[in-house]
Design a protein around this motif. Structure first.
Motif, PDB file in Angstrom:
ATOM      1  N   ALA A 130     -21.211  27.679 -24.533  1.00  0.00           N
ATOM      2  CA  ALA A 130     -20.548  28.813 -24.196  1.00  0.00           C
ATOM      3  C   ALA A 130     -20.226  28.931 -22.615  1.00  0.00           C
ATOM      4  O   ALA A 130     -18.947  29.621 -22.265  1.00  0.00           O
ATOM      5  N   ASP A 131     -21.354  28.584 -21.829  1.00  0.00           N
ATOM      6  CA  ASP A 131     -21.040  28.927 -20.372  1.00  0.00           C
ATOM      7  C   ASP A 131     -19.876  27.690 -19.880  1.00  0.00           C
ATOM      8  O   ASP A 131     -19.484  28.106 -18.907  1.00  0.00           O
ATOM      9  N   SER A 132     -19.722  26.568 -20.399  1.00  0.00           N
ATOM     10  CA  SER A 132     -19.215  25.603 -20.181  1.00  0.00           C
ATOM     11  C   SER A 132     -17.814  25.221 -20.267  1.00  0.00           C
ATOM     12  O   SER A 132     -17.093  24.538 -19.788  1.00  0.00           O
ATOM     13  N   VAL A 133     -17.616  25.898 -21.550  1.00  0.00           N
ATOM     14  CA  VAL A 133     -16.298  25.400 -22.300  1.00  0.00           C
ATOM     15  C   VAL A 133     -15.520  26.732 -22.471  1.00  0.00           C
ATOM     16  O   VAL A 133     -15.844  27.766 -23.155  1.00  0.00           O
ATOM     17  N   GLN A 134     -14.055  26.661 -22.036  1.00  0.00           N
ATOM     18  CA  GLN A 134     -13.145  27.821 -22.364  1.00  0.00           C
ATOM     19  C   GLN A 134     -12.534  27.817 -23.491  1.00  0.00           C
ATOM     20  O   GLN A 134     -12.167  26.630 -23.785  1.00  0.00           O
ATOM     21  N   GLY A 135     -12.264  28.844 -23.998  1.00  0.00           N
ATOM     22  CA  GLY A 135     -11.603  28.837 -25.526  1.00  0.00           C
ATOM     23  C   GLY A 135     -12.466  28.995 -26.584  1.00  0.00           C
ATOM     24  O   GLY A 135     -11.614  28.904 -27.677  1.00  0.00           O
ATOM     25  N   ILE A 136     -13.374  28.738 -26.764  1.00  0.00           N
ATOM     26  CA  ILE A 136     -14.377  28.980 -27.976  1.00  0.00           C
ATOM     27  C   ILE A 136     -14.311  30.467 -28.222  1.00  0.00           C
ATOM     28  O   ILE A 136     -14.892  31.459 -27.212  1.00  0.00           O
ATOM     29  N   ASP A 137     -14.184  30.723 -29.505  1.00  0.00           N
ATOM     30  CA  ASP A 137     -14.374  32.217 -29.946  1.00  0.00           C
ATOM     31  C   ASP A 137     -15.709  32.564 -30.483  1.00  0.00           C
ATOM     32  O   ASP A 137     -15.971  33.684 -30.341  1.00  0.00           O
ATOM     33  N   LEU A 138     -16.086  31.571 -31.371  1.00  0.00           N
ATOM     34  CA  LEU A 138     -17.406  31.866 -31.929  1.00  0.00           C
ATOM     35  C   LEU A 138     -18.116  30.475 -32.069  1.00  0.00           C
ATOM     36  O   LEU A 138     -17.513  29.578 -32.250  1.00  0.00           O
ATOM     37  N   ILE A 139     -19.498  30.730 -31.929  1.00  0.00           N
ATOM     38  CA  ILE A 139     -20.483  29.655 -32.225  1.00  0.00           C
ATOM     39  C   ILE A 139     -21.265  29.909 -33.654  1.00  0.00           C
ATOM     40  O   ILE A 139     -22.140  30.864 -33.245  1.00  0.00           O
ATOM     41  N   VAL A 140     -21.250  29.010 -34.553  1.00  0.00           N
ATOM     42  CA  VAL A 140     -22.082  29.230 -35.614  1.00  0.00           C
ATOM     43  C   VAL A 140     -23.327  28.194 -35.826  1.00  0.00           C
ATOM     44  O   VAL A 140     -22.664  26.743 -35.599  1.00  0.00           O
ATOM     45  N   GLY A 141     -24.317  28.331 -35.201  1.00  0.00           N
ATOM     46  CA  GLY A 141     -25.272  27.473 -34.925  1.00  0.00           C
ATOM     47  C   GLY A 141     -26.657  27.176 -35.833  1.00  0.00           C
ATOM     48  O   GLY A 141     -26.737  27.867 -36.644  1.00  0.00           O
ATOM     49  N   GLY A 142     -27.270  26.114 -35.662  1.00  0.00           N
ATOM     50  CA  GLY A 142     -28.524  25.797 -36.274  1.00  0.00           C
ATOM     51  C   GLY A 142     -29.256  24.984 -35.443  1.00  0.00           C
ATOM     52  O   GLY A 142     -29.208  24.806 -34.265  1.00  0.00           O
ATOM     53  N   GLY A 171     -19.506  35.681 -22.975  1.00  0.00           N
ATOM     54  CA  GLY A 171     -18.610  36.506 -24.021  1.00  0.00           C
ATOM     55  C   GLY A 171     -18.435  35.835 -25.396  1.00  0.00           C
ATOM     56  O   GLY A 171     -17.449  36.297 -26.257  1.00  0.00           O
ATOM     57  N   VAL A 172     -19.128  34.939 -25.510  1.00  0.00           N
ATOM     58  CA  VAL A 172     -19.153  34.306 -26.821  1.00  0.00           C
ATOM     59  C   VAL A 172     -20.186  34.597 -27.922  1.00  0.00           C
ATOM     60  O   VAL A 172     -21.300  34.222 -27.353  1.00  0.00           O
ATOM     61  N   PRO A 173     -19.943  35.105 -28.997  1.00  0.00           N
ATOM     62  CA  PRO A 173     -21.024  35.175 -29.815  1.00  0.00           C
ATOM     63  C   PRO A 173     -21.588  34.097 -30.499  1.00  0.00           C
ATOM     64  O   PRO A 173     -20.721  33.374 -30.797  1.00  0.00           O
ATOM     65  N   ILE A 174     -22.941  33.893 -30.497  1.00  0.00           N
ATOM     66  CA  ILE A 174     -23.464  32.842 -31.170  1.00  0.00           C
ATOM     67  C   ILE A 174     -24.302  33.406 -32.042  1.00  0.00           C
ATOM     68  O   ILE A 174     -25.226  34.324 -32.370  1.00  0.00           O
ATOM     69  N   LEU A 175     -24.374  32.621 -33.577  1.00  0.00           N
ATOM     70  CA  LEU A 175     -25.094  33.072 -34.735  1.00  0.00           C
ATOM     71  C   LEU A 175     -26.118  31.945 -35.061  1.00  0.00           C
ATOM     72  O   LEU A 175     -25.881  30.885 -34.836  1.00  0.00           O
ATOM     73  N   GLN A 176     -27.105  32.428 -35.834  1.00  0.00           N
ATOM     74  CA  GLN A 176     -27.970  31.594 -36.287  1.00  0.00           C
ATOM     75  C   GLN A 176     -28.683  32.259 -37.255  1.00  0.00           C
ATOM     76  O   GLN A 176     -29.043  33.352 -37.350  1.00  0.00           O
ATOM     77  N   ALA A 177     -29.094  31.582 -38.514  1.00  0.00           N
ATOM     78  CA  ALA A 177     -29.585  32.285 -39.780  1.00  0.00           C
ATOM     79  C   ALA A 177     -30.737  31.557 -40.379  1.00  0.00           C
ATOM     80  O   ALA A 177     -31.004  31.526 -41.551  1.00  0.00           O
ATOM     81  N   GLN A 202     -28.754  24.898 -26.141  1.00  0.00           N
ATOM     82  CA  GLN A 202     -27.627  24.063 -25.891  1.00  0.00           C
ATOM     83  C   GLN A 202     -26.180  24.837 -26.303  1.00  0.00           C
ATOM     84  O   GLN A 202     -25.145  24.719 -25.766  1.00  0.00           O
ATOM     85  N   ASP A 203     -26.141  25.886 -27.529  1.00  0.00           N
ATOM     86  CA  ASP A 203     -25.032  26.617 -27.646  1.00  0.00           C
ATOM     87  C   ASP A 203     -24.891  27.621 -26.323  1.00  0.00           C
ATOM     88  O   ASP A 203     -23.640  27.932 -26.066  1.00  0.00           O
ATOM     89  N   ARG A 204     -25.904  28.066 -25.919  1.00  0.00           N
ATOM     90  CA  ARG A 204     -25.724  28.805 -24.648  1.00  0.00           C
ATOM     91  C   ARG A 204     -25.071  28.137 -23.653  1.00  0.00           C
ATOM     92  O   ARG A 204     -24.114  28.499 -22.879  1.00  0.00           O
ATOM     93  N   ARG A 205     -25.315  26.634 -23.259  1.00  0.00           N
ATOM     94  CA  ARG A 205     -24.894  26.109 -22.363  1.00  0.00           C
ATOM     95  C   ARG A 205     -23.295  25.812 -22.625  1.00  0.00           C
ATOM     96  O   ARG A 205     -22.566  25.833 -21.626  1.00  0.00           O
TER      97      ARG A 205
END
Length: 507
Positions: free
Chosen positions: A226-238, A252-258, A221-224
């Motif tokens: 990033a594909d769907s919303v303009q203006g997001i710089d970074l997604i910090v996920g879980g 073009g949006v980096p997605i993180l998860q740890a 859903q983070d990928r979705r």
């Protein structure tokens, strides 16, 4: 202006070697920012032993010390600590003390913002309200509304980090409505996160240099998003516990998860050059026994654990095999632990079929002696057995829902079963039999399951239609304790009751 990431394989290697250029409006040459992040803590205050390596991982005292040392490296560089959801549920201490130590210690560690995870409702809305009111950091949940009494959450926050304005918006998985007991979601509405982000991000874009989505949606859903919303710089996920050693770049949006349980903390360092922010470095820092602990935090955790574990070290039996609750095992296919629990429940209740969601299994029990603590860590939800009847057609509906789940997402709704054998064909349902015979769509079968599923948890509305459902008053954990005490030694094994085959669906 937003972060710019190139997505070709060659350029990603260049980025990793020399640092990605992150365009950030208005930053001054030399401005620096460090973003630290972790997710899916699940009450893991003390370190735990990794079942594969047998090494100690995580532990809030070590995590706290790592954060403290990073903040002390350079007092001129701001450090932002973000938590991507699921603070609660999964350990004895979290269950007994309803998450209070977890929340207070996060506050002491200096969390700047957290997104609300789906497990934050596991002890009920009122408990979460009290927890959120006890801490100084905000819980973010832009796409969640509750009536008649709103939650003490915010949709977003803009943090001024020594001149760098960082907007953080929190988005919660729609699985919130199905991944906790339905009694915990009365009056709760979860809006589509993409639709909400489309409303909020443009306004935040105008107010901040950096727009970060703090997400408890899961990687797909983070990928979705990033594909769907303009203006997001970074997604910090879980949410699905992925260990991403480097960001996943989507549109073009980096997605993180740890990972999970504080076993990793992610660190992204940014620096401003020529009016734009550049990624200086990114890495996951392993939290293991080689690192020092914050001594005060370690003492407090030891006190809490000792209080919770009084009398729980009693050994009740032995298992000759590993009872794995690893997501890759129990959420994708037949698992020894799932077989054992489902067979036991069916035998205890005399039912034709047993169903249990894989997400109810929260910890491994390795081969060897079994303690009470291990049982309660593995089944912390205090779910109760429910018996009733379903038609063969309704059972096919339930199995079809389970079969449709993407195994790559390690879905908690995947069903472990007894009394029924079935095939998963691609993402559809194949052959199904009960007691060695093809399932009869019109026959009523006796069924045992958990009260979580009986109330429609994990999207199984069909279980709410059970004929004459009866709450047995018996907890799953108590059933296991009694059975293991009586048997002394257990050695369950797989028998092929769930099979994945590659073909076209038959049903």
């Amino acid at each position: 202006m937003r972060i710019r990431w190139r997505s070709t394989v060659v350029l990603l290697f260049v980025i990793a070697a020399f640092g990605a250029r992150l365009a950030l409006a208005g930053c001054r040459s030399g401005d620096e920012l460090t973003i630290l992040h972790f997710n899916d803590f699940h009450g893991q205050l003390e370190p735990y032993r990794d079942p594969d390596s047998q090494t100690l991982r995580g532990g809030l005292a070590r995590l706290t010390e790592v954060v403290r040392r990073i903040r002390a490296e350079d007092s001129g560089r701001p450090v932002l600590l973000l938590f991507a959801g699921d603070l609660l549920q999964g350990t004895l201490t979290s269950t007994l003390f309803l998450g209070v130590p977890d929340a207070l210690m996060f506050d002491r560690m200096g969390v700047d913002a957290a997104v609300m995870g789906n497990h934050e409702f596991d002890y009920g809305l009122d408990v979460f309200r009290r927890l959120a009111g006890q801490v100084g950091f905000p819980f973010l949940a832009a796409n969640v509304r509750v009536s008649p009494e709103p939650l003490p959450t915010r949709g977003s926050i803009v943090l001024d980090e020594k001149g760098v304005k960082v907007a953080v918006v929190g988005l919660v998985t729609p699985e919130l409505l199905t991944a906790t007991h339905p009694r915990n979601t009365v009056g709760v509405i979860v809006e589509d996160p993409v639709a909400v982000a489309r409303r909020l991000v443009p306004e935040l874009r105008d107010r901040a240099d950096l727009v970060v989505v703090l997400s408890h949606l899961g990687l797909a859903q983070d990928r979705r998003l990033a594909d769907s919303v303009q203006g997001i710089d970074l997604i910090v996920g879980g949410h699905n516990h992925h260990v991403l050693q480097q960001p996943v770049v989507q549109s073009g949006v980096p997605i993180l998860q740890a990972g999970e349980r504080g076993e990793w903390i992610g660190r992204m360092d940014l620096v401003c050059r020529d009016g734009a922010m550049h990624q200086a470095a990114y890495r996951l820092i392993p939290i293991d026994a080689s690192l020092p602990e914050d001594p005060e935090m370690a003492r407090e955790i030891a006190r809490i654990v000792d209080q919770a574990e009084a009398d729980l070290g009693e050994e009740i039996g032995e298992t000759k095999v590993d009872l794995s609750a690893r997501r890759e095992d129990i959420r994708r296919g037949e698992a020894v632990f799932g077989d054992f629990l489902a067979d036991l429940a069916r035998s205890e209740t005399g039912s034709d079929v047993a169903f249990f969601n894989a997400g109810g299994f929260r910890a491994d029990i390795p081969r060897g002696r079994i303690s009470l603590k291990q049982i309660y860590q593995t089944f912390p939800f205090r779910n109760e057995l429910v018996v009733g009847r379903l038609s063969g057609r309704q059972i096919l509906d339930a199995l079809g829902h389970s079969a449709s789940m993407d195994p790559e997402d390690n879905p908690g709704g995947f069903l472990q079963v007894s009394g029924v054998r079935y095939e998963i064909v691609g993402r559809g349902l194949g052959a199904v039999s009960i007691a060695g015979r093809p399932i009869d769509p019109d026959r009523l079968y006796s069924v045992v399951t958990s009260d979580f599923l009986a109330e429609g948890g994990d999207g199984y509305a069909v279980f709410k239609t059970m004929v004459e459902p009866v709450m047995t008053g018996r907890l799953i954990s108590d059933m296991l304790v009694q059975a293991i005490r009586e048997r002394g030694v257990i050695a369950p094994h797989l028998d092929g009751r769930i099979r994945r085959v590659e073909d076209q669906p038959l049903l």
